[in-house]
Design a protein around this motif. Structure first.
Motif, PDB file in Angstrom:
ATOM      1  N   UNK A   1       0.842  -1.204   0.000  1.00 29.45           N
ATOM      2  CA  UNK A   1       0.000   0.000   0.000  1.00 29.45           C
ATOM      3  C   UNK A   1       0.876   1.253   0.000  1.00 29.45           C
ATOM      4  N   UNK A   2       1.887   1.259   0.847  1.00 25.06           N
ATOM      5  CA  UNK A   2       2.799   2.410   0.921  1.00 25.06           C
ATOM      6  C   UNK A   2       3.530   2.621  -0.403  1.00 25.06           C
ATOM      7  N   UNK A   3       3.964   1.533  -1.018  1.00 22.35           N
ATOM      8  CA  UNK A   3       4.641   1.616  -2.308  1.00 22.35           C
ATOM      9  C   UNK A   3       3.747   2.265  -3.362  1.00 22.35           C
ATOM     10  N   UNK A   4       2.495   1.850  -3.410  1.00 22.01           N
ATOM     11  CA  UNK A   4       1.550   2.392  -4.389  1.00 22.01           C
ATOM     12  C   UNK A   4       1.338   3.888  -4.155  1.00 22.01           C
ATOM     13  N   UNK A   5       1.119   4.269  -2.908  1.00 23.32           N
ATOM     14  CA  UNK A   5       0.899   5.684  -2.582  1.00 23.32           C
ATOM     15  C   UNK A   5       2.122   6.519  -2.979  1.00 23.32           C
ATOM     16  N   UNK A  26     -12.388   1.926   5.931  1.00 21.02           N
ATOM     17  CA  UNK A  26     -13.265   2.376   7.011  1.00 21.02           C
ATOM     18  C   UNK A  26     -12.917   1.792   8.363  1.00 21.02           C
ATOM     19  N   UNK A  27     -11.805   1.087   8.463  1.00 22.35           N
ATOM     20  CA  UNK A  27     -11.402   0.431   9.711  1.00 22.35           C
ATOM     21  C   UNK A  27     -10.688   1.432  10.610  1.00 22.35           C
ATOM     22  N   UNK A  28     -11.191   1.612  11.828  1.00 21.44           N
ATOM     23  CA  UNK A  28     -10.635   2.631  12.725  1.00 21.44           C
ATOM     24  C   UNK A  28      -9.185   2.355  13.108  1.00 21.44           C
ATOM     25  N   UNK A  29      -8.741   1.101  13.006  1.00 23.70           N
ATOM     26  CA  UNK A  29      -7.338   0.803  13.292  1.00 23.70           C
ATOM     27  C   UNK A  29      -6.448   1.110  12.093  1.00 23.70           C
ATOM     28  N   UNK A  30      -7.001   1.017  10.892  1.00 22.82           N
ATOM     29  CA  UNK A  30      -6.210   1.265   9.675  1.00 22.82           C
ATOM     30  C   UNK A  30      -6.144   2.741   9.302  1.00 22.82           C
ATOM     31  N   UNK A  31      -7.199   3.488   9.592  1.00 22.26           N
ATOM     32  CA  UNK A  31      -7.267   4.886   9.166  1.00 22.26           C
ATOM     33  C   UNK A  31      -6.034   5.689   9.596  1.00 22.26           C
ATOM     34  N   UNK A  32      -5.589   5.595  10.856  1.00 19.07           N
ATOM     35  CA  UNK A  32      -4.394   6.371  11.224  1.00 19.07           C
ATOM     36  C   UNK A  32      -3.153   5.997  10.409  1.00 19.07           C
ATOM     37  N   UNK A  33      -2.989   4.701  10.148  1.00 16.60           N
ATOM     38  CA  UNK A  33      -1.833   4.257   9.360  1.00 16.60           C
ATOM     39  C   UNK A  33      -1.934   4.802   7.936  1.00 16.60           C
ATOM     40  N   UNK A  34      -3.117   4.686   7.348  1.00 16.49           N
ATOM     41  CA  UNK A  34      -3.319   5.140   5.970  1.00 16.49           C
ATOM     42  C   UNK A  34      -3.105   6.642   5.837  1.00 16.49           C
ATOM     43  N   UNK A  35      -3.570   7.398   6.828  1.00 22.04           N
ATOM     44  CA  UNK A  35      -3.307   8.842   6.827  1.00 22.04           C
ATOM     45  C   UNK A  35      -1.806   9.105   6.857  1.00 22.04           C
ATOM     46  N   UNK A  36      -1.106   8.381   7.725  1.00 21.00           N
ATOM     47  CA  UNK A  36       0.335   8.553   7.848  1.00 21.00           C
ATOM     48  C   UNK A  36       1.087   8.170   6.588  1.00 21.00           C
ATOM     49  N   UNK A  37       0.535   7.223   5.836  1.00 18.49           N
ATOM     50  CA  UNK A  37       1.152   6.814   4.573  1.00 18.49           C
ATOM     51  C   UNK A  37       0.890   7.815   3.459  1.00 18.49           C
ATOM     52  N   UNK A  56       2.931   5.451  11.046  1.00 21.22           N
ATOM     53  CA  UNK A  56       3.080   4.662   9.821  1.00 21.22           C
ATOM     54  C   UNK A  56       4.530   4.208   9.653  1.00 21.22           C
ATOM     55  N   UNK A  57       5.480   5.095   9.939  1.00 24.00           N
ATOM     56  CA  UNK A  57       6.894   4.716   9.840  1.00 24.00           C
ATOM     57  C   UNK A  57       7.215   3.570  10.787  1.00 24.00           C
ATOM     58  N   UNK A  58       6.698   3.624  12.021  1.00 28.13           N
ATOM     59  CA  UNK A  58       6.927   2.549  12.990  1.00 28.13           C
ATOM     60  C   UNK A  58       6.314   1.245  12.502  1.00 28.13           C
ATOM     61  N   UNK A  59       5.076   1.322  12.057  1.00 25.40           N
ATOM     62  CA  UNK A  59       4.356   0.127  11.604  1.00 25.40           C
ATOM     63  C   UNK A  59       5.104  -0.547  10.455  1.00 25.40           C
ATOM     64  N   UNK A  60       5.600   0.245   9.515  1.00 26.52           N
ATOM     65  CA  UNK A  60       6.273  -0.314   8.344  1.00 26.52           C
ATOM     66  C   UNK A  60       7.612  -0.967   8.677  1.00 26.52           C
ATOM     67  N   UNK A  61       8.136  -0.719   9.861  1.00 26.45           N
ATOM     68  CA  UNK A  61       9.385  -1.352  10.285  1.00 26.45           C
ATOM     69  C   UNK A  61       9.146  -2.650  11.050  1.00 26.45           C
ATOM     70  N   UNK A  62       7.902  -2.902  11.438  1.00 23.52           N
ATOM     71  CA  UNK A  62       7.602  -4.112  12.209  1.00 23.52           C
ATOM     72  C   UNK A  62       7.545  -5.320  11.293  1.00 23.52           C
ATOM     73  N   UNK A  63       7.743  -6.497  11.880  1.00 24.96           N
ATOM     74  CA  UNK A  63       7.941  -7.708  11.082  1.00 24.96           C
ATOM     75  C   UNK A  63       6.773  -8.688  11.096  1.00 24.96           C
ATOM     76  N   UNK A  64       5.797  -8.483  11.966  1.00 26.28           N
ATOM     77  CA  UNK A  64       4.714  -9.466  12.048  1.00 26.28           C
ATOM     78  C   UNK A  64       3.373  -8.782  12.302  1.00 26.28           C
ATOM     79  N   UNK A  65       2.323  -9.507  11.970  1.00 26.97           N
ATOM     80  CA  UNK A  65       0.964  -9.026  12.221  1.00 26.97           C
ATOM     81  C   UNK A  65       0.782  -8.745  13.710  1.00 26.97           C
TER      82      UNK A  65
END
Length: 194
Positions: free
Chosen positions: A112-116, A134-145, A176-185
């Protein structure tokens, strides 16, 4: 396409090609659109000249060449339901393996980040449709991306708007930067829970 072009005189039309997996498919679809425009021109049928043409990013092959595809469209819309399914190689309707279908899979988030990023490098905007938008957990990450547009079910709009208005963009970029550095779900879900 004829009907869409004719209707463009009555509103703001954007044409979005679905399930594109290669540049050849995109160019073939755009060529058909140009042929339809020529037909309408020869018939004297008017249509808007301000139509944006975009495509869905729903398969990993499109995401991986989004830098190339971005040069040939006005926008992308990331279709997360299919992108997650094809990236994780999981049939989301199969109850036996449904648990493997996860929007927080690091491969999905990096795609997703690559596409953006690839779209923005070409000055193009990126939307998202699918449950993730529309997922409240994803929205902050997507905004950051840097996602530009969210498409969601009507029932999700007000809670999403309230959430977005409560967030600071700079904080979401750091998240978003932190999330993209993590290795697992699990690591990603634990961070979001915190």
């Amino acid at each position: 396409l004829r009907a869409m072009l004719r209707a463009s005189m009555y509103g703001n039309l954007k044409i979005m090609f679905p399930m594109i997996s290669s540049l050849e498919e995109l160019l073939a679809a755009k060529e058909i659109l140009e042929e339809v425009k020529k037909e309408l021109n020869s018939e004297g049928v008017t249509y808007s000249k301000k139509i944006q043409v975009g495509m869905m990013i729903e398969v990993p092959s499109a995401a991986m060449i989004s830098d190339i595809l971005a040069k040939h469209v006005d926008f992308f819309s990331i279709g997360t339901n299919d992108l997650i399914q094809y990236t994780c190689a999981v049939d989301r309707m199969n109850e036996k393996i449904h648990h493997l279908y996860n929007q927080f899979n690091p491969a999905v988030l990096r795609m997703i980040k690559l596409v953006i990023d690839n779209a923005h490098k070409e000055g193009k905007w990126v939307g998202m449709c699918g449950e993730s938008a529309g997922d409240k957990r994803m929205i902050p990450i997507l905004l950051g991306m840097g996602l530009d547009e969210f498409s969601m079910s009507p029932i999700s709009i007000l809670p999403a708007r309230k959430l977005i208005n409560s967030l600071r963009l700079e904080d979401m970029r750091r998240l978003a930067d932190k999330v993209l550095k993590l290795e697992s779900v699990k690591e990603i879900e634990d961070l979001l829970e915190d």
